[in-house]
Write an enzyme that holds these catalytic residues in place. Structure first.
Site, PDB file in Angstrom:
ATOM      1  N   CYS A 116      -1.719   8.865   1.016  1.00  0.00           N
ATOM      2  CA  CYS A 116      -2.603   7.203   1.547  1.00  0.00           C
ATOM      3  C   CYS A 116      -1.806   6.580   2.314  1.00  0.00           C
ATOM      4  CB  CYS A 116      -1.292   6.653   0.085  1.00  0.00           C
ATOM      5  SG  CYS A 116      -1.980   4.789  -0.261  1.00  0.00           S
ATOM      6  N   CYS A 163       0.276   3.330   0.996  1.00  0.00           N
ATOM      7  CA  CYS A 163       1.567   3.931   1.283  1.00  0.00           C
ATOM      8  C   CYS A 163       2.483   3.895   2.014  1.00  0.00           C
ATOM      9  CB  CYS A 163       1.296   4.997   0.328  1.00  0.00           C
ATOM     10  SG  CYS A 163       0.493   4.909  -1.645  1.00  0.00           S
TER      11      CYS A 163
END
Length: 107
Positions: free
Chosen positions: A32, A35
């Protein structure tokens, strides 16, 4: 090195739900991009709030039971737990100032 503690399905209860201080939980995954962007921001918050707030990371790929329990469908999902309960939550990468404000932290 990260200031955030990695927690798993088996350690979530002790590290988050039974914590004496509020806990910011970063639900994330290695793949991600957002993230990875918010990770260093949370590390700074962890260092600055040491002793007042704990910051932990839960890899949703490796810890699916915890992710399912809290209905994590989009990441990064950042939750604040107080006294074992979800107090506040946000989804998506945000700048440090926004996270500090959103979670009611002292800058």
């Amino acid at each position: 090195m990260s200031n955030a503690l990695e927690v798993t399905d088996s350690t979530f209860g002790d590290e988050v739900l039974k914590s004496d201080v509020p806990v910011i939980v970063d639900f994330w995954a290695e793949w991600c991009g957002p993230c990875r962007m918010v990770g260093p921001v949370l590390d700074e918050i962890a260092a600055e709030q040491d002793g007042k707030v704990k910051v932990v990371k839960v890899d949703v790929e490796a810890n699916q039971a915890t992710a399912m329990k809290y209905g994590i469908t989009s990441i990064p999902a950042i939750y604040m737990f107080k006294d074992g309960e979800v107090d506040k939550q946000t989804v998506g990468a945000k700048p440090k100032a926004a996270l500090i404000k959103e979670f009611g932290l002292n800058a």
